[in-house]
Design a protein around this motif. Structure first.
Motif, PDB file in Angstrom:
ATOM      1  N   ALA A 251      -3.630   2.018  -1.325  1.00  0.00           N
ATOM      2  CA  ALA A 251      -2.352   2.567  -1.079  1.00  0.00           C
ATOM      3  C   ALA A 251      -1.512   2.679   0.250  1.00  0.00           C
ATOM      4  O   ALA A 251      -0.289   2.414   0.321  1.00  0.00           O
ATOM      5  N   TRP A 252      -2.526   2.457   1.364  1.00  0.00           N
ATOM      6  CA  TRP A 252      -1.833   2.516   2.587  1.00  0.00           C
ATOM      7  C   TRP A 252      -1.317   1.105   2.829  1.00  0.00           C
ATOM      8  O   TRP A 252      -0.306   0.692   3.490  1.00  0.00           O
ATOM      9  N   VAL A 253      -2.210   0.002   2.440  1.00  0.00           N
ATOM     10  CA  VAL A 253      -1.841  -1.268   2.538  1.00  0.00           C
ATOM     11  C   VAL A 253      -0.589  -1.389   1.881  1.00  0.00           C
ATOM     12  O   VAL A 253       0.325  -2.160   2.390  1.00  0.00           O
ATOM     13  N   LEU A 254      -0.473  -1.021   0.678  1.00  0.00           N
ATOM     14  CA  LEU A 254       0.720  -1.260  -0.203  1.00  0.00           C
ATOM     15  C   LEU A 254       2.074  -0.635   0.535  1.00  0.00           C
ATOM     16  O   LEU A 254       3.157  -1.405   0.559  1.00  0.00           O
ATOM     17  N   ARG A 255       2.072   0.434   0.896  1.00  0.00           N
ATOM     18  CA  ARG A 255       3.089   1.097   1.658  1.00  0.00           C
ATOM     19  C   ARG A 255       3.684   0.402   2.837  1.00  0.00           C
ATOM     20  O   ARG A 255       4.525   0.035   3.231  1.00  0.00           O
ATOM     21  N   GLU A 256       2.641  -0.008   3.902  1.00  0.00           N
ATOM     22  CA  GLU A 256       2.666  -0.780   5.051  1.00  0.00           C
ATOM     23  C   GLU A 256       3.288  -2.134   4.644  1.00  0.00           C
ATOM     24  O   GLU A 256       4.273  -2.716   5.358  1.00  0.00           O
ATOM     25  N   ALA A 257       2.765  -2.900   3.616  1.00  0.00           N
ATOM     26  CA  ALA A 257       3.027  -4.421   3.335  1.00  0.00           C
ATOM     27  C   ALA A 257       4.380  -4.147   2.942  1.00  0.00           C
ATOM     28  O   ALA A 257       5.439  -5.099   3.073  1.00  0.00           O
ATOM     29  N   CYS A 258       4.762  -3.303   2.036  1.00  0.00           N
ATOM     30  CA  CYS A 258       6.260  -3.308   1.222  1.00  0.00           C
ATOM     31  C   CYS A 258       7.090  -2.982   2.317  1.00  0.00           C
ATOM     32  O   CYS A 258       8.476  -3.519   2.640  1.00  0.00           O
ATOM     33  N   CYS A 259       6.885  -2.063   3.597  1.00  0.00           N
ATOM     34  CA  CYS A 259       7.632  -1.668   4.543  1.00  0.00           C
ATOM     35  C   CYS A 259       8.091  -3.021   5.324  1.00  0.00           C
ATOM     36  O   CYS A 259       9.133  -3.239   5.897  1.00  0.00           O
TER      37      CYS A 259
ATOM     38  N   LEU B   5      -5.569  -5.460  -4.943  1.00  0.00           N
ATOM     39  CA  LEU B   5      -6.020  -4.101  -5.361  1.00  0.00           C
ATOM     40  C   LEU B   5      -7.644  -4.307  -5.752  1.00  0.00           C
ATOM     41  O   LEU B   5      -8.109  -5.240  -6.242  1.00  0.00           O
ATOM     42  N   GLY B   6      -8.372  -3.088  -5.096  1.00  0.00           N
ATOM     43  CA  GLY B   6      -9.645  -3.055  -5.288  1.00  0.00           C
ATOM     44  C   GLY B   6     -10.028  -2.800  -6.676  1.00  0.00           C
ATOM     45  O   GLY B   6      -8.950  -2.176  -7.458  1.00  0.00           O
ATOM     46  N   ARG B   7     -11.232  -2.423  -7.117  1.00  0.00           N
ATOM     47  CA  ARG B   7     -11.856  -2.016  -8.431  1.00  0.00           C
ATOM     48  C   ARG B   7     -11.188  -0.662  -8.582  1.00  0.00           C
ATOM     49  O   ARG B   7     -10.899  -0.405 -10.005  1.00  0.00           O
ATOM     50  N   SER B   8     -11.326   0.288  -7.649  1.00  0.00           N
ATOM     51  CA  SER B   8     -10.866   1.645  -8.054  1.00  0.00           C
ATOM     52  C   SER B   8      -9.412   1.747  -8.110  1.00  0.00           C
ATOM     53  O   SER B   8      -9.153   2.281  -8.914  1.00  0.00           O
ATOM     54  N   SER B   9      -8.394   0.752  -7.662  1.00  0.00           N
ATOM     55  CA  SER B   9      -7.112   1.081  -7.889  1.00  0.00           C
ATOM     56  C   SER B   9      -6.849   0.178  -9.277  1.00  0.00           C
ATOM     57  O   SER B   9      -5.900   0.957  -9.937  1.00  0.00           O
ATOM     58  N   MET B  10      -7.552  -0.552  -9.709  1.00  0.00           N
ATOM     59  CA  MET B  10      -7.352  -1.329 -11.127  1.00  0.00           C
ATOM     60  C   MET B  10      -7.604  -0.300 -12.164  1.00  0.00           C
ATOM     61  O   MET B  10      -7.323  -0.631 -13.440  1.00  0.00           O
ATOM     62  N   VAL B  11      -8.543   0.869 -12.068  1.00  0.00           N
ATOM     63  CA  VAL B  11      -8.836   1.623 -12.995  1.00  0.00           C
ATOM     64  C   VAL B  11      -8.192   3.126 -12.727  1.00  0.00           C
ATOM     65  O   VAL B  11      -8.103   4.106 -13.497  1.00  0.00           O
ATOM     66  N   ASP B  12      -7.395   3.261 -11.840  1.00  0.00           N
ATOM     67  CA  ASP B  12      -6.707   4.193 -11.420  1.00  0.00           C
ATOM     68  C   ASP B  12      -5.538   4.835 -12.477  1.00  0.00           C
ATOM     69  O   ASP B  12      -4.521   3.919 -12.426  1.00  0.00           O
ATOM     70  N   PRO B  13      -5.635   5.858 -13.102  1.00  0.00           N
ATOM     71  CA  PRO B  13      -4.437   6.031 -14.003  1.00  0.00           C
ATOM     72  C   PRO B  13      -2.995   6.294 -13.062  1.00  0.00           C
ATOM     73  O   PRO B  13      -2.142   6.232 -13.841  1.00  0.00           O
ATOM     74  N   GLY B  14      -3.161   6.529 -12.028  1.00  0.00           N
ATOM     75  CA  GLY B  14      -1.723   6.898 -11.227  1.00  0.00           C
ATOM     76  C   GLY B  14      -1.449   5.576 -10.530  1.00  0.00           C
ATOM     77  O   GLY B  14      -0.297   5.796  -9.758  1.00  0.00           O
ATOM     78  N   LEU B  15      -1.767   4.606 -10.907  1.00  0.00           N
ATOM     79  CA  LEU B  15      -1.596   3.237 -10.327  1.00  0.00           C
ATOM     80  C   LEU B  15       0.091   2.799 -10.007  1.00  0.00           C
ATOM     81  O   LEU B  15       0.616   2.704  -9.139  1.00  0.00           O
ATOM     82  N   ALA B  16       0.530   3.268 -11.581  1.00  0.00           N
ATOM     83  CA  ALA B  16       1.904   2.696 -11.584  1.00  0.00           C
ATOM     84  C   ALA B  16       2.693   3.805 -10.646  1.00  0.00           C
ATOM     85  O   ALA B  16       3.634   3.164 -10.014  1.00  0.00           O
ATOM     86  N   GLY B  17       2.257   4.966 -10.835  1.00  0.00           N
ATOM     87  CA  GLY B  17       3.189   5.904  -9.870  1.00  0.00           C
ATOM     88  C   GLY B  17       3.057   5.667  -8.308  1.00  0.00           C
ATOM     89  O   GLY B  17       4.056   5.597  -7.605  1.00  0.00           O
ATOM     90  N   THR B  18       1.703   5.264  -8.008  1.00  0.00           N
ATOM     91  CA  THR B  18       1.554   4.763  -6.466  1.00  0.00           C
ATOM     92  C   THR B  18       2.225   3.590  -6.198  1.00  0.00           C
ATOM     93  O   THR B  18       3.012   3.734  -5.118  1.00  0.00           O
TER      94      THR B  18
ATOM     95  N   ARG C   3       5.179   2.450  -7.880  1.00  0.00           N
ATOM     96  CA  ARG C   3       6.776   2.732  -7.873  1.00  0.00           C
ATOM     97  C   ARG C   3       6.863   3.444  -6.748  1.00  0.00           C
ATOM     98  O   ARG C   3       8.036   3.369  -6.118  1.00  0.00           O
ATOM     99  N   ALA C   4       6.283   4.451  -6.358  1.00  0.00           N
ATOM    100  CA  ALA C   4       6.625   5.447  -5.042  1.00  0.00           C
ATOM    101  C   ALA C   4       6.597   4.645  -3.826  1.00  0.00           C
ATOM    102  O   ALA C   4       7.691   4.730  -3.184  1.00  0.00           O
ATOM    103  N   ALA C   5       5.808   3.670  -3.665  1.00  0.00           N
ATOM    104  CA  ALA C   5       5.921   2.666  -2.708  1.00  0.00           C
ATOM    105  C   ALA C   5       7.130   1.873  -2.563  1.00  0.00           C
ATOM    106  O   ALA C   5       7.954   1.880  -1.465  1.00  0.00           O
ATOM    107  N   LEU C   6       7.658   1.361  -3.592  1.00  0.00           N
ATOM    108  CA  LEU C   6       8.747   0.624  -3.942  1.00  0.00           C
ATOM    109  C   LEU C   6       9.945   1.370  -3.463  1.00  0.00           C
ATOM    110  O   LEU C   6      10.760   1.091  -2.913  1.00  0.00           O
ATOM    111  N   ALA C   7      10.019   2.521  -4.188  1.00  0.00           N
ATOM    112  CA  ALA C   7      11.111   3.598  -3.997  1.00  0.00           C
ATOM    113  C   ALA C   7      11.399   3.964  -2.677  1.00  0.00           C
ATOM    114  O   ALA C   7      12.668   4.159  -1.920  1.00  0.00           O
TER     115      ALA C   7
END
Ligand code: C2E
Ligand code: MG
Ligand code: MG
Ligand code: MG
Length: 277
Positions: free
Chosen positions: A92-100, A116-129, A131-135
């Protein structure tokens, strides 16, 4: 089974296990604070279109600038982070930094690829994370590509659903390290893959021509882009371009560098890569 049996480590294995334990404690400290507080570093490696060799995007590759051990590669610490349950926090940190970072790049059409590592791939909150980074950054969804890899067990449905939702938003989805696993074909059915990334082990100078032709044909049939990883020489580049590979990544085009060095990237001369060879 191995139950009840004493485990003996060879000295170097013992080193490794003790090293991982110490790293584990350091990681807990890192994630408890702000992971961006100086110790995690992002590098970016260019992805180019073939045969022109023009930059089309960059992949974000994380490093840990450890106070005592120096710059650590992701292969050293990400498995420990995953085992501790900190994988998704780092992603999630990488995602925000990279988008920025991508917003400041010299070309506003370049995409940014995030692993995305394995835990991100099974994370039910992934879409939210995501979308928040993009927004919060304002990066258009179409400029973001997520990279997934095969795991021992097929990831849970929540993560699959999240990636379908993100694909509907326009986010690209790459199947990474293709050609190294045994069940990747199942991933092609399960996920809305837009890019097939052929692993270095199937794109090298000794790689089978028949296999490569088959993989390019597979990508064509599925309507995905096919990208070859680990391109180090002009000959390798020319051969892959002739076979119909759409894109490439590798030391020939650029090593991973900090975002402020991407301004140095210039379109490469066509070199040995002849169009329609
Ligand atoms: P990957 O996603 O397959 O990334 C490509 C790796 O190949 C990178 O290693 C890159 O430095 C290396 N590489 C690129 N071009 C060449 C080349 O021409 N020759 C050779 N020999 N190597 C090349 P790196 O940066 O050590 O990353 C290793 C793996 O760690 C990545 O493999 C990826 O699976 C994972 N990773 C990196 N960053 C992240 C992250 O932020 N999150 C997650 N979950 N995984 C990450
Ligand atoms: Mg990758
Ligand atoms: Mg890869
Ligand atoms: Mg790889």
């Amino acid at each position: 089974g191995a139950r009840g049996r004493a485990t003996r480590f060879a000295p170097e294995q013992r080193e490794q296990v003790l090293g991982s334990l110490a790293l584990g404690a350091d990681l807990r400290r890192l994630v408890a604070g702000d992971p961006g507080a100086g110790e995690l570093v992002l590098l970016f490696q260019p992805l180019v279109s073939l045969p022109a060799r023009t930059v089309r995007g960059c992949e974000a590759l994380v490093r840990w600038r450890h106070p005592e051990r120096g710059l650590l590669s992701p292969d050293t610490f990400l498995p420990v982070a995953e085992a501790q349950g900190h994988g998704a926090a780092i992603d999630a940190w990488v995602l925000r930094e990279a988008c920025c970072a991508a917003l400041a790049w010299p070309d506003p059409t370049w995409t940014v690829s995030v692993n995305l590592g394995r835990s991100s791939m099974v994370d039910p909150g992934l879409a939210g994370t995501v979308r928040a980074a993009l927004a919060t950054t304002g990066l258009p969804a179409a400029r973001l590509h997520l990279e997934i890899t095969e795991h021992d067990q097929l990831p849970a449905d929540a993560g699959v659903l999240a990636l379908h939702q993100l694909a509907a938003d326009g986010v690209g989805l790459a199947l990474d390290d293709f050609g190294t696993g045994y069940t990747s074909v199942a991933y092609l059915q399960r996920y809305p893959i837009t890019v097939l990334k052929l692993d270095r082990s199937v794109t090298g100078p000794d790689a089978s021509l028949a296999l490569l032709r088959g993989l390019v044909g597979l990508a064509d049939a599925l309507g995905t882009t096919v990208l070859a990883e680990g391109i180090e020489t002009d000959e390798q580049c020319a051969r892959l371009a002739r076979l119909g590979v759409d894109a490439g990544q590798g030391w020939l085009f650029g090593r991973p560098v900090p975002t402020d060095r991407l301004g140095d990237l210039r379109p490469q001369p066509a070199g040995a890569a002849t169009p329609e060879g």
